[in-house]
Design a protein around this motif. Structure first.
Motif, PDB file in Angstrom:
ATOM      1  N   ASN A   1      -2.668  -6.076   1.403  1.00  0.00           N
ATOM      2  CA  ASN A   1      -1.717  -7.151   1.650  1.00  0.00           C
ATOM      3  C   ASN A   1      -0.472  -6.608   2.322  1.00  0.00           C
ATOM      4  O   ASN A   1      -0.374  -5.410   2.607  1.00  0.00           O
ATOM      5  CB  ASN A   1      -1.373  -7.884   0.350  1.00  0.00           C
TER       6      ASN A   1
ATOM      7  N   PRO B   1      -3.876 -10.413  -1.291  1.00  0.00           N
ATOM      8  CA  PRO B   1      -4.705  -9.445  -0.561  1.00  0.00           C
ATOM      9  C   PRO B   1      -5.776 -10.141   0.273  1.00  0.00           C
ATOM     10  O   PRO B   1      -6.395 -11.103  -0.169  1.00  0.00           O
ATOM     11  CB  PRO B   1      -5.342  -8.612  -1.684  1.00  0.00           C
TER      12      PRO B   1
ATOM     13  N   GLU C   1       3.392 -11.699   2.533  1.00  0.00           N
ATOM     14  CA  GLU C   1       1.961 -11.926   2.310  1.00  0.00           C
ATOM     15  C   GLU C   1       1.505 -11.092   1.115  1.00  0.00           C
ATOM     16  O   GLU C   1       1.106  -9.935   1.252  1.00  0.00           O
ATOM     17  CB  GLU C   1       1.166 -11.565   3.567  1.00  0.00           C
TER      18      GLU C   1
END
Length: 431
Positions: free
Chosen positions: A56, A65, A62
């Motif tokens: 990730n 993963p 973000e």
């Protein structure tokens, strides 16, 4: 209907609703068992397909993963037989400066780190260029990430021959592959590098300086280099070594942009002071440095997303519309999806066949005739094609101290547990 029956039917209805929700949630949950494609959610390394790993990028928000590129496509596996300087290759900056590398001098190491896996693994993942800092140290030649031309026990990594042995083993096992080594050279011992490469058994692969093209002419084709077994290119930063040891002086054959922070400024791609300007036609190889002065593992995935593509375009234009042959980075595996591997696919596609990605190239077709393929980049799902040579099975080895993997949310597990509790409660009415 008494209150006990109403409660029973209410509970039964709730169980049925949760059961249906669990079924839908499970069907859309993260894939597994090697079936996950690029950018699909994952939780384990084994969830992702070939050439992908589960990672990730928290630095751009973000945290979930997803399956991320971890291997390069070797361009010669798709388009072979062109001059060496027509291809773009992945290079690791300070390839030896590996997080959690063993301490061999007895002292704690005080220096920066730039990579996360062994040189052998880098090779297996498609890295074909290595930046190595070599010093005289302890009556030998060592790889050190040091300062002022001096290696210390707290900046030393290992004897250089250890890394060169890894390169030799790879070249011996992969007879069609070509590797480049760029030495930041602080070795002063007489014929030190000559003896080092001979002891590692690499002299048999050495591309002789007498055959290196001058005045910007094309290199031999990769096919000819393989036939001649000239599959190791070595360059030094010490200009005297070309006459004394036959080791090419890097900036006589290669143009290079500024390393460190100067090479990552948006819209700017200046040459480093030792190199001629990037639009010079006096050398036919171009090295693009793309790494900050102070490496940060947690930021590498961000650096290897959109900013990387932008800088490749900037340096391409600065070089008079010449594509870099070498792209040097820190922590090469980290990205938000395609990363440096996608960048190289685009670089090679544009140069080798006039296509948006090298996977669209078709051997034997005219330039610009592209194969229609599924999207495989940072904007869509898919999986990278396996390397054409079929011999590469490298893995991603993110170190425990630097991995930013986080467990993905699993709402279906929560619903399953809740459903089980309610079911047991429902059964208790009949006990």
């Amino acid at each position: 209907m008494n209150s006990r029956c109403r409660a029973m039917f209410l509970l039964l209805g709730l169980i049925l609703i949760l059961g249906a929700t669990l079924l839908v949630t499970s069907s859309t949950a993260a894939c597994s068992n090697g079936n996950c494609q690029l950018l699909e959610p994952c939780s384990l390394a084994t969830d992702c397909g070939p050439s992908l790993y589960c990672g990730n990028c928290p630095s751009i928000g973000e945290n979930q993963p997803v399956c991320t590129r971890g291997q390069a496509i070797i361009p010669t596996s798709l388009i072979n037989g062109l001059p060496f300087n027509k291809y773009s290759w992945l290079v690791t900056h300070n390839s030896f400066s590996i997080v959690d590398a063993p301490l061999l001098t007895g002292a704690d190491r005080i220096t920066f780190y730039n990579q996360e896996d062994t040189v052998t693994n880098q090779l297996m993942n498609g890295v074909r260029g290595f930046m190595l800092d070599m010093y005289d140290f302890e009556n030998d030649i060592w790889l050190c990430h040091s300062l002022r031309g001096q290696c210390y026990n707290f900046t030393a990594f290992q004897p250089a021959i250890n890394t060169l042995n890894e390169v030799e083993a790879f070249l011996t096992s992969n007879p069609t592959q070509i590797v480049t080594i760029i030495i930041e050279d602080y070795v002063r011992s007489p014929k030190g590098l000559t003896k080092l490469f001979a002891n590692a058994g690499l002299d048999k692969y050495w591309f002789p300086v007498s055959k290196m093209p001058k005045k910007g002419r094309d290199w031999p084709t990769v096919t000819q280099m393989v036939l001649d077994n000239h599959r190791l290119l070595v360059f030094t930063s010490d200009s005297s070594k070309e006459a004394s040891e036959g080791i090419p002086y890097q900036w006589r054959y290669m143009l290079e942009n500024e390393p460190g922070d100067g090479g990552v400024i948006e819209g700017s791609c200046p040459n480093r002071k030792e190199s001629k300007s990037l639009n010079s036609r006096s050398a036919s190889l171009l090295l693009q440095n793309y790494f900050p002065t102070i490496p940060a593992q947690s930021e590498a995935c961000k650096e290897h997303s959109a900013p990387l593509a932008n800088m490749v375009e900037t340096c391409y234009k600065a070089a008079g519309n010449s594509m870099p042959n070498f792209l040097a980075v820190n922590f090469y595996m980290r990205s938000d999806g395609g990363g440096v591997f996608e960048a190289l696919d685009r670089m090679n596609g544009q140069t080798l066949c006039g296509c948006s990605t090298v996977t669209s190239c078709q051997a034997g077709q005219k330039f610009g005739v592209c194969k229609n393929i599924g999207v495989f980049n940072g904007n869509g799902n898919g999986s990278p094609p396996a390397n054409g040579s079929g011999n590469f099975s490298g893995s991603v080895q993110l170190t425990g101290s630097s991995s930013s993997l986080l467990p993905p949310p699993r709402p279906h597990l929560f619903l399953f547990n809740l459903l089980l509790i309610l079911l047991l409660s429902f059964l208790s009415f009949f006990l």
